[in-house]
Scaffold this active site. Structure first.
Site, short mmCIF file in Angstrom:
data_model
loop_
_atom_site.label_atom_id
_atom_site.label_comp_id
_atom_site.label_asym_id
_atom_site.label_seq_id
_atom_site.Cartn_x
_atom_site.Cartn_y
_atom_site.Cartn_z
N LYS A 38 1.03 -1.29 0.00
CA LYS A 38 -0.04 -0.16 -0.12
C LYS A 38 0.97 1.17 0.05
CE LYS A 38 -0.29 0.04 4.94
NZ LYS A 38 -1.15 -0.63 6.78
N ARG A 136 -11.28 0.07 13.74
CA ARG A 136 -10.98 0.80 13.25
C ARG A 136 -11.62 0.30 11.64
NH1 ARG A 136 -4.26 2.17 11.67
NH2 ARG A 136 -5.50 -0.16 10.20
N HIS A 168 -6.84 -7.36 11.79
CA HIS A 168 -5.76 -6.20 12.03
C HIS A 168 -6.13 -6.34 13.55
CE1 HIS A 168 -2.68 -4.05 10.48
NE2 HIS A 168 -3.19 -2.89 10.63
N ARG A 224 0.79 -11.29 6.63
CA ARG A 224 0.67 -10.27 5.99
C ARG A 224 1.15 -8.97 6.89
NH1 ARG A 224 -4.33 -10.12 8.45
NH2 ARG A 224 -3.86 -7.34 9.05
N TYR A 267 17.88 30.51 7.34
CA TYR A 267 17.04 31.23 8.24
C TYR A 267 16.89 31.52 9.51
CZ TYR A 267 14.67 31.30 3.43
OH TYR A 267 14.33 31.52 1.97
N CYS A 314 15.78 24.17 4.78
CA CYS A 314 14.48 25.60 4.84
C CYS A 314 13.29 24.21 3.37
CB CYS A 314 15.21 26.42 3.68
SG CYS A 314 16.10 27.18 5.05
N MET A 315 12.71 24.97 3.13
CA MET A 315 12.36 24.12 2.01
C MET A 315 12.61 23.34 0.65
SD MET A 315 8.88 25.71 -0.95
CE MET A 315 8.09 26.23 -0.11
N ASP A 316 13.90 23.89 0.55
CA ASP A 316 14.47 23.55 -1.06
C ASP A 316 16.27 22.56 -0.38
OD1 ASP A 316 12.89 24.41 -2.67
OD2 ASP A 316 13.82 26.42 -2.05
#
Ligand SMILES: *Cc1c(COP(=O)(O)O)cnc(C)c1O
Length: 381
Positions: A38, A136, A168, A224, A267, A314-316
């Site tokens: 999955k 669940r 499960h 499983r 930053y 940071c983002m990148d």
């Protein structure tokens, strides 16, 4: 690496997947192994992982949605596939046509599968997921007799083939917890009640990775496992069970440069160079799956050495301190964020108060996936 190589990538070792599947099969005794692929194979790539797992002896595949199952079929995988979490308006007609086994958790789900089977003129293969205490997904105790009543009718009409019963566990990562035995007892009751309705499952299954490795008494007809197939221990405090982590998350150094004493880095200037130093820029940030709260707390491995991240993620990008850079780190060198050795996904999980499942699911966006291992070289990808 050549200039065409991605700046940031996950490298997935299909030999490790194959090894882990064999470890799981050993623990499963005579039970079959269904490998759970999955969420795009826990972010390792569902199709290549599925092929590697099947080649290593897995008998079946497990996924969440019908769409995930259809993706495997479209790739030419013809092993049994079980899909267990869908809304009633899922494309069950496509699932039935593609011979996907459908896990149902309610009368409404079963009715939807019935409609698809009648509409396509194809017998649907159904597995009932019973809730034994996870509360669940799974049929509730209250609705179970009604589900069985309808199932019996559909089996008699040959609209449905009843394949299996499964459940499960809620606390399998605590191998001695009494909740496990409670769920086992309820599972055995559910099997008995199905038989009272004249419904004999072809097989029953309960064990996830943790139960497969620590509770061989719960193997039933099939286990499983998910996370253990990817090489991460479902019970890290006990053992690694000889598993091999399959994913390496890495980036290529984009820039190496000096920083003067007293200069702030990244930053907010949260880190200020205590001395003249050299830093390396790693082009991976929170948009790529490097969690921002890890800023200043992780290290990356370049060659054999670990270099601490300094300043904010940071983002990148993020920055690491090379000190005097006596090892001569250069632009283009590979920096490992996590992998089978150090740093390990478990370390990130500990820092973040989460589990390694979430860590391997995090690389995304610009991250390019690449496969290594015999299975990949044999053209199995
Ligand atoms: C995800 C999942 C598994 C696999 O769990 P792991 O802890 O990764 O082994 C097994 N069964 C079901 C129903 C699941 O949702």
């Amino acid at each position: 690496m050549s200039s065409a190589d991605p700046q940031v990538e996950t490298v997935v070792d299909l030999d490790a997947i194959a090894h882990n599947v064999r470890v799981l099969a050993d623990h499963a005794g005579g039970a079959a192994v269904m490998v759970v692929v999955k969420a795009d194979g826990y972010n390792h790539g569902a199709v290549p992982v599925a092929r590697a797992a099947l080649a290593a002896g897995a008998a079946e595949l497990g996924v969440t949605t019908v769409a995930e199952a259809l993706q495997l079929r479209a790739a030419g995988i013809d092993a049994p596939i079980l899909s267990w979490l869908n809304t009633s308006d899922a494309d069950y007609a496509a699932a039935v046509t593609a011979d996907i086994e459908i896990g149902v958790s309610s009368v409404a789900h079963l009715r939807a599968v019935e409609r698809a089977a009648r509409a396509t003129g194809t017998t649907a293969t159904v597995t009932v997921k019973v809730d034994t205490g996870l509360n669940r997904n799974g049929v509730s105790g209250a609705e179970y007799p009604q589900v069985l009543g309808l199932l019996r009718q559909l089996v008699d009409e040959r609209v449905v083939r009843f394949r299996a019963l499964f459940s499960h566990l809620a606390r399998a990562d605590e191998p001695q917890h009494p909740a496990i035995d409670m769920q086992r007892d309820r599972f055995l009751d559910a099997i008995a009640v199905a038989k009272e309705h004249g419904l004999e499952p072809e097989l029953v299954h309960l064990a996830n990775s943790a139960a497969t490795l620590t509770r061989p008494d719960l193997a039933f007809d099939m286990v499983r496992p998910g996370i253990a197939a990817y090489g991460l221990s479902p019970v890290p405090e006990i053992s690694d069970f000889g598993l091999r982590p399959a994913m390496t998350f890495q980036a290529r150094v984009a820039l190496v440069k000096p920083v003067a004493e007293g200069e702030g880095v990244s930053y907010g200037h949260e880190w200020v160079a205590p001395r003249a130093t050299t830093v390396a820029l790693i082009p991976a940030g929170y948009a790529d799956g490097v969690f921002r709260p890890l800023g200043g707390r992780i290290a990356v491995r370049i060659g054999d050495r670990l270099y601490p991240n300094v300043g904010r993620v940071c983002m990148d990008q993020l920055v690491v301190d090379l000190g005097d850079n006596t090892d001569g780190v250069r632009e283009g060198d590979t920096a490992v964020l996590f992998g089978p050795g150090r740093p390990h996904p478990q370390h990130w999980a500990d820092l973040l108060g989460t589990i390694h499942y979430e860590i391997v699911c995090s690389p995304r966006g610009r991250v390019v996936r690449r496969y290594v291992g015999d299975v990949a070289r044999q053209g199995g990808v």
